[in-house]
Motif scaffolding. Sequence first.
Motif, PDB file in Angstrom:
ATOM      1  N   PHE A 121       0.839  -1.207   0.000  1.00  0.00           N
ATOM      2  CA  PHE A 121       0.000   0.000   0.000  1.00  0.00           C
ATOM      3  C   PHE A 121       0.873   1.255   0.000  1.00  0.00           C
ATOM      4  O   PHE A 121       1.828   1.344   0.785  1.00  0.00           O
ATOM      5  N   ALA A 122       0.507   2.222  -0.857  1.00  0.00           N
ATOM      6  CA  ALA A 122       1.248   3.494  -0.872  1.00  0.00           C
ATOM      7  C   ALA A 122       0.743   4.360   0.272  1.00  0.00           C
ATOM      8  O   ALA A 122      -0.475   4.516   0.447  1.00  0.00           O
ATOM      9  N   ALA A 123       1.680   4.920   1.050  1.00  0.00           N
ATOM     10  CA  ALA A 123       1.279   5.807   2.157  1.00  0.00           C
ATOM     11  C   ALA A 123       0.524   6.998   1.567  1.00  0.00           C
ATOM     12  O   ALA A 123       0.937   7.549   0.547  1.00  0.00           O
ATOM     13  N   GLY A 124      -0.584   7.350   2.171  1.00  0.00           N
ATOM     14  CA  GLY A 124      -1.339   8.529   1.720  1.00  0.00           C
ATOM     15  C   GLY A 124      -2.368   8.234   0.645  1.00  0.00           C
ATOM     16  O   GLY A 124      -3.257   9.041   0.400  1.00  0.00           O
ATOM     17  N   SER A 125      -2.264   7.054  -0.029  1.00  0.00           N
ATOM     18  CA  SER A 125      -3.279   6.695  -1.030  1.00  0.00           C
ATOM     19  C   SER A 125      -4.557   6.292  -0.293  1.00  0.00           C
ATOM     20  O   SER A 125      -4.506   5.978   0.910  1.00  0.00           O
ATOM     21  N   PRO A 126      -5.723   6.274  -0.972  1.00  0.00           N
ATOM     22  CA  PRO A 126      -6.954   5.868  -0.282  1.00  0.00           C
ATOM     23  C   PRO A 126      -6.811   4.486   0.365  1.00  0.00           C
ATOM     24  O   PRO A 126      -7.198   4.278   1.522  1.00  0.00           O
TER      25      PRO A 126
END
Length: 266
Positions: A224-229
């Motif tokens: 998971f990308a930090a800050g993505s939904p």
Amino acid sequence: MKDQGDFEERQWQKMVDGGLADFSIPLWRDFCDGLHLRLLNNWLGGRRFEASLKTDLFDEAVGVGLANWICSVSVRMEGLDLMPTIAKRAADRHPGIITRQADVRFLKAYPTPCFDLIVSNSTLDHFKDESDLSVSLGELARVLVPGGLLFVTLDNPQNPIVSIRNRRSSVPSKSTGLIPYFMGCTVPRLELIRMVQDAGLTVERSDYLMHLPRVLFLHASRLFAAGSPSGRGMMGLMNSFELLNKLPTRSRTGHYSAVLARKPDA
Ligand SMILES: C[S@@+](CC[C@H](N)C(=O)[O-])C[C@H]1O[C@@H](n2cnc3c(N)ncnc32)[C@H](O)[C@@H]1O
């Protein structure tokens, strides 16, 4: 003692040689930093400090770490790490802090008390010999000025996953894969409180921290990308495990024990 120190240094050198990129998992780093900062803010309130010390610089070498917060509440921040590469990398990322290579068991660079805040998150649970835990707590108490505060966390051996993991990682050849570095001796929260008191400090607060299955979520965080939904959703899920701290089983689910202690006024 020297052989143990050499053994530990070799283990950390292996981690550094393997490259630190694998530890820079943004979502995981944000989660760890956030968890510690919420507890520190809660326990320390709006207090301000003259000089702070952080006892390892791993978090600052692979992420933001706690340095920005410590600098925001302190006139001066110093940090040390056994491994020169980690101290250097943290210094490159955080030019505002004074860093040095040092062993937390021998704080020769500080002959007299000089810090009013020490933050030691999961540094003292990496010694091969349990007696080094008392030695390092004694050193940290020594360099605190009267009235100064020590925040210390240790892996919680009452958590069955920590207990099994530590048994595996104490065999050097197995300190790889899911267990990327050497885990040392650690003690339960009540024993930590006793050791902190033996070092001459007064315990003000103690608690458990990080109630999710750590190894599972550390690796899942890579997806998971930090800050993505989806990253924000994952962060919410990870934080929701802290509700387990309200249950009587918290000593079994908490990955870390945390203690805040004060050096009595002279
Ligand atoms: C892998 S980390 C974990 C600590 C990190 N604060 C955390 O909460 O995840 C352990 C760090 O402590 C450092 N370290 C290990 N033994 C040390 C010692 N005796 N004195 C100072 N730093 C030490 C290692 O070089 C490494 O950077």
